[in-house]
Design an enzyme around this catalytic site. Structure first.
Site, PDB file in Angstrom:
ATOM      1  N   CYS A 105       0.470  -1.534   0.103  1.00 27.26           N
ATOM      2  CA  CYS A 105       0.247  -0.163   0.268  1.00 27.26           C
ATOM      3  C   CYS A 105       0.835   1.633   0.162  1.00 27.26           C
ATOM      4  O   CYS A 105       1.287   1.500  -0.878  1.00 27.26           O
ATOM      5  CB  CYS A 105      -0.773   0.016   1.181  1.00 27.26           C
ATOM      6  N   HIS A 189      -3.381  -5.191   0.846  1.00 25.69           N
ATOM      7  CA  HIS A 189      -2.676  -5.958   2.124  1.00 25.69           C
ATOM      8  C   HIS A 189      -2.708  -7.846   1.935  1.00 25.69           C
ATOM      9  O   HIS A 189      -4.020  -8.042   2.469  1.00 25.69           O
ATOM     10  CB  HIS A 189      -3.647  -5.502   3.574  1.00 25.69           C
ATOM     11  N   GLU A 191      -1.682  -8.912   4.366  1.00 29.42           N
ATOM     12  CA  GLU A 191      -1.180  -9.076   5.959  1.00 29.42           C
ATOM     13  C   GLU A 191      -2.934 -10.098   6.467  1.00 29.42           C
ATOM     14  O   GLU A 191      -3.009 -10.515   7.278  1.00 29.42           O
ATOM     15  CB  GLU A 191      -0.663  -8.532   5.918  1.00 29.42           C
ATOM     16  N   SER A 242     -11.690  -9.786  33.127  1.00 30.69           N
ATOM     17  CA  SER A 242     -13.401  -9.122  33.054  1.00 30.69           C
ATOM     18  C   SER A 242     -13.812 -10.790  32.800  1.00 30.69           C
ATOM     19  O   SER A 242     -15.312 -10.799  32.035  1.00 30.69           O
ATOM     20  CB  SER A 242     -12.650  -8.983  31.629  1.00 30.69           C
ATOM     21  N   GLY A 243     -13.447 -11.441  32.476  1.00 28.25           N
ATOM     22  CA  GLY A 243     -14.855 -12.536  32.181  1.00 28.25           C
ATOM     23  C   GLY A 243     -14.446 -13.087  31.013  1.00 28.25           C
ATOM     24  O   GLY A 243     -15.142 -14.366  29.957  1.00 28.25           O
ATOM     25  N   GLY A 244     -14.088 -12.311  30.469  1.00 26.35           N
ATOM     26  CA  GLY A 244     -13.182 -12.469  28.497  1.00 26.35           C
ATOM     27  C   GLY A 244     -12.050 -13.360  28.352  1.00 26.35           C
ATOM     28  O   GLY A 244     -11.116 -14.307  29.510  1.00 26.35           O
ATOM     29  N   ASP A 246      -9.013 -13.097  27.096  1.00 23.05           N
ATOM     30  CA  ASP A 246      -7.539 -12.030  27.386  1.00 23.05           C
ATOM     31  C   ASP A 246      -7.196 -11.919  28.686  1.00 23.05           C
ATOM     32  O   ASP A 246      -5.952 -12.853  29.020  1.00 23.05           O
ATOM     33  CB  ASP A 246      -6.915 -11.047  26.461  1.00 23.05           C
ATOM     34  N   SER A 247      -8.099 -11.521  29.651  1.00 20.76           N
ATOM     35  CA  SER A 247      -7.608 -11.545  30.755  1.00 20.76           C
ATOM     36  C   SER A 247      -7.140 -13.176  31.608  1.00 20.76           C
ATOM     37  O   SER A 247      -6.471 -13.515  32.019  1.00 20.76           O
ATOM     38  CB  SER A 247      -8.281 -10.767  31.783  1.00 20.76           C
TER      39      SER A 247
END
Ligand code: XMP
Length: 539
Positions: A105, A189, A191, A242-244, A246-247
């Site tokens: 780009c 792109h 990627e 957070s209950g998600g 990632d954490s």
């Protein structure tokens, strides 16, 4: 962590040499990060292909530095700048070194301008997926079908010119891919996942550079645990849960790094869950998997009800940026208090690379980076150092680490949920009444997605309480109700996303349930925009 090459000093050259020894490779690629939202995906593509990539600062590195470092190939990422109106800082002598170079780009436009091609602002801005028609038989497209989807996101474009050999075109970009001697360029792109043959294109470019000795992909989870072990030693860590996913992944990394027995681990790691702007079921997930046995109980878990603090801080705030900042300040204050109470030496967060990049951070080079939104967990100054073991990961790779660690699948497959929670899904002032409505609507939407077995096929879904009001007549009564905007996206890593084509019967059912069961709602609409140009969250 995100080490950036700026100058070819004996120290930096030795660092690169050392890393090459570890990776058992003699070659590397230098990636000039021009501020693209996607440049970390290039790093990940190269890592997946087993190539060593050094991220370089275009505003600091000179041709002389490149000559000394001897990269086998150069990649210039995209970026928000324009070669015509706001040329990015870069030593163009680098283009004349004869090193195989791939411009993506903006990177393509930069070398094209350097060799004399015309790169005007295109009359048609191109966003989204288009079909690339491959022209000729260049090694960059070896094994790529003659017609293949690619994702564009650009304003300027390279015009057909006698010096640039056209390698591919799309409907609006006659030079979607081009070459001049050792310089290759693509307007799209490769990627992102929407460019389905993108990995093959990067693989082909690595072959062009002669990078054949790829190092085996190492076990990222093990590497992270080893790093954390060194950092933490016998110190105490507070983690924001957070209950998600990632954490939760970070909590599991900490658990293994602490390497103590259950009773002891509890005195080294404390989890804090902040209630107030959360989804209806977040707290239940945290309780189930961290609060008590059989799944939890190995960390000390504390639930803090910050509803009043949030509402107070958000009172009178209307602009999304202001609301995000207000949320961030409550988030910081609550955690800071808990850091003091626990005597924590570190605060751990599930920050992803996506969060850093969208907040205008990420690979810190001198190129301008657009700040898309203030992410709740970026740029906060705590009184203790932060641990962000996932800051070089995106959603799908973070989930991969979680699977390696045995994080319950139930947690990993949950849709991502932004730290600022329902704040970004409520337009205008956030009030207790609107929070209640947002929760009720989210509850119905997610429940129906699960019932229709659509939840797992969707990357993320949400419901927004907009500022628009709709006239309603319910029974004999009439009045005004909120317009609720539902959205759902397909994505792999959140960098790009497509509006999910949910079945009409499903939307019809959800809409009827929402308008019947939630008194404050007047009408339901469905958002059909992709990212880019729209972001995933409304605000
Ligand atoms: P956008 O809306 O920028 O979001 O396309 C990309 C992904 O990031 C999530 N998101 C956030 N996550 N803190 C977070 O932890 C934030 O402030 C934040 N803002 C957006 C969003 O839900 C999506 O998954």
């Amino acid at each position: 962590m995100l080490r950036i090459f700026k100058k070819a000093t004996p120290e930096t050259l030795e660092e690169i040499a050392e890393e090459m020894r570890v990776r058992k490779t003699a070659k590397f690629v230098m990636l000039f990060s021009m501020g693209s939202q996607f440049d970390h995906l290039i790093v990940q593509q190269l890592a997946k292909l087993g190539a060593f990539c050094v991220v370089a600062d275009p505003s600091a590195v000179t041709a002389d530095d490149v000559k000394k470092a001897v990269p086998a190939g150069l990649i210039l990422s995209g970026g928000p700048a324009s070669v015509e109106t706001e040329p990015p800082p870069f030593d163009e002598n680098i283009f004349d070194l004869g090193i195989p170079t791939l411009g993506v780009c903006l990177g393509f436009q930069m070398w094209a301008k350097h060799i004399g091609a015309r790169v005007p602002q295109s009359s048609k801005r191109e966003f989204g997926v288009h079909d690339l028609t491959v022209v000729g038989s260049d090694p960059l497209f070896e094994g790529v079908p003659r017609k293949t989807p690619v994702l564009h996101s650009h304003g300027d474009a390279v015009l057909p010119d006698s010096v640039v050999t056209v390698l591919g075109s799309t409907e609006n970009a006659p030079v979607a891919a081009g070459r001049y001697k050792h310089l290759w360029g693509v307007q799209f792109h490769p990627e992102v996942t929407e460019t389905t043959e993108g990995t093959r294109m990067y693989d082909n470019f690595l072959k062009i550079c002669g990078i054949i000795d790829r190092f085996p992909a190492h076990n990222v989870a093990e590497q992270k645990i080893a790093e954390l072990k060194k950092q933490i030693a016998d110190k105490k860590v507070l983690i924001a849960l957070s209950g998600g996913s990632d954490s939760s992944v970070v909590a599991y990394l900490l658990k293994q790094a602490a390497d103590k027995n259950e009773r002891l681990t509890k005195s080294f790691i404390r989890g804090v869950y902040i209630r107030g702007i959360d989804r209806p079921d977040d707290e239940a997930y945290v309780q189930k998997y961290f609060g008590s046995p059989p799944a939890g109980g190995w960390i000390e878990l504390e639930i803090v009800d910050a509803t009043a603090l949030f509402l107070d801080a958000l009172r009178g705030k209307v602009a999304m940026r202001e609301k995000r900042l207000a949320m961030q300040s409550v988030y910081r204050d609550v955690l800071e208090e808990k850091i003091k109470e626990f005597g924590a030496d570190f605060i751990a967060q599930g920050t992803l690379y996506t969060d850093l990049r969208e907040s205008g951070a990420g690979h810190a080079t001198g190129a301008r980076v657009a700040e898309i939104k203030v992410h709740h967990n970026v740029g906060i100054s705590f009184s203790v150092p932060e641990l962000r073991p996932l800051e070089d990961q995106v959603k799908d790779s973070a989930r991969g680490i979680g699977r390696d660690l045995g994080v319950p699948e139930d947690l990993l497959v949950r849709h991502p949920f932004p730290g600022p929670g329902l704040v970004v899904r409520i337009e205008g002032e956030v009030t207790a009444e609107k929070l209640k409505t947002a929760r009720a609507v989210d509850g119905i939407y997610i429940e129906e997605l699960r019932a229709a077995k659509l939840y797992e096929t969707i990357w993320q879904a949400g419901a927004v309480i907009t500022l628009s009001e709709h006239t309603v007549s319910k029974g004999d009564d009439a009045g005004l109700g909120h317009v609720v905007a539902l959205w759902a996206v397909w994505s792999v890593n959140g960098f790009t996303a497509r509006a999910a084509q949910l079945p009409y019967e499903f939307l019809d059912r959800v809409s009827r349930r929402i308008t019947n069961e939630v008194r404050e709602v007047g009408a339901v609409v469905y958002r059909i925009s992709d990212k880019p140009p729209a972001t995933i969250e409304w605000g």
